[in-house]
Design a protein around this motif. Structure first.
Motif: not given
Length: 174
Positions: A5-7, A47-49, A27-30, A34-35
Motif C-alpha cells: 500500500t505504501n513504500p 514494489v521494492f526496486g 513513479g518512484k519514492a524519494l 521503492w517504485f
C-alpha cells in the motif's frame, strides 16, 4: 513479488505476483528504492526496486509522494562531507523474535528515506546494518563481504528516535 500500500516493509501487501509478471512503472519514492507500479487488473501499489527486472533506467521515473506516511530522513557523509552511498540501516521498534522493522539504504547523495505508517509512534532504533556492493566504501570492486575489504564504520552506529521525528539523522563514515 509483493505489491504494498505504501513504500516500506511495514505496509500491508495488496497482492502477490509471480516472477515474470509485467508491471508499468508510474513513479518512484524519494531515495529511489521503492517504485509505484500498475500491475495486471489495474492494481497499483509499491514494489521494492531491487526486485524489478528491466533494461530501463528506473531512476528516470518521476518522484511520487506517498500518502499517509511519515518519513525518517537520514544522511551519511565522510569527514570531508562526501556522500556515502550503499549504507544500510535497520529501523526497529522494541526487541523479541519479530519486532516491527523497516530497512533502507543510502542513495548516491548519501541520503535515505524510510517511509513509516502514519500511525507509527514511540521509540525506534535506527542502526547501521549493512554495506551494499554499490557502496563507495569498498577498497575495490570485488564486494567480497569480508569486513577487511571495506574501510571505516558508521558513527554513531545507532540513533534512538521517537516518532514522529522531523529532524534529519546525521551519520559520519569514519
Amino acid at each position: 513479488l509483493n505489491i504494498r500500500t505504501n513504500p516500506g516493509y511495514l505496509f500491508p501487501v495488496i497482492r502477490m505476483y509471480k516472477q515474470g509478471t509485467a508491471f508499468t512503472v508510474l513513479g518512484k519514492a524519494l531515495g529511489g528504492e521503492w517504485f509505484y507500479v500498475q500491475a495486471p487488473e489495474n492494481i497499483a501499489g509499491w514494489v521494492f526496486g531491487m526486485l524489478l527486472e528491466t533494461d530501463e533506467d528506473l531512476q528516470a521515473a518521476p518522484v511520487i509522494e506517498p500518502k499517509d506516511v511519515q518519513v525518517i530522513k537520514g544522511r551519511v557523509t565522510d569527514a570531508q562531507g562526501t556522500p556515502i552511498r550503499g549504507i544500510g540501516f535497520a529501523i526497529v521498534q522494541g526487541t523479541g523474535e519479530r519486532p516491527p522493522r523497516n530497512d533502507v539504504v543510502t542513495d548516491n547523495n548519501g541520503e535515505f528515506f524510510a517511509f513509516m505508517p502514519s500511525t507509527a509512534s514511540g521509540m525506534w532504533t535506527v542502526a547501521f546494518a549493512a554495506i551494499a556492493c554499490k557502496s563507495n566504501v569498498w577498497k575495490d570492486n570485488n564486494c567480497s563481504f569480508y569486513k577487511d575489504e571495506y574501510k571505516g564504520n558508521v558513527e554513531p552506529p545507532t540513533i534512538t528516535i521517537t516518532l514522529p521525528v522531523s529532524e534529519e539523522l546525521v551519520f559520519t563514515w569514519k
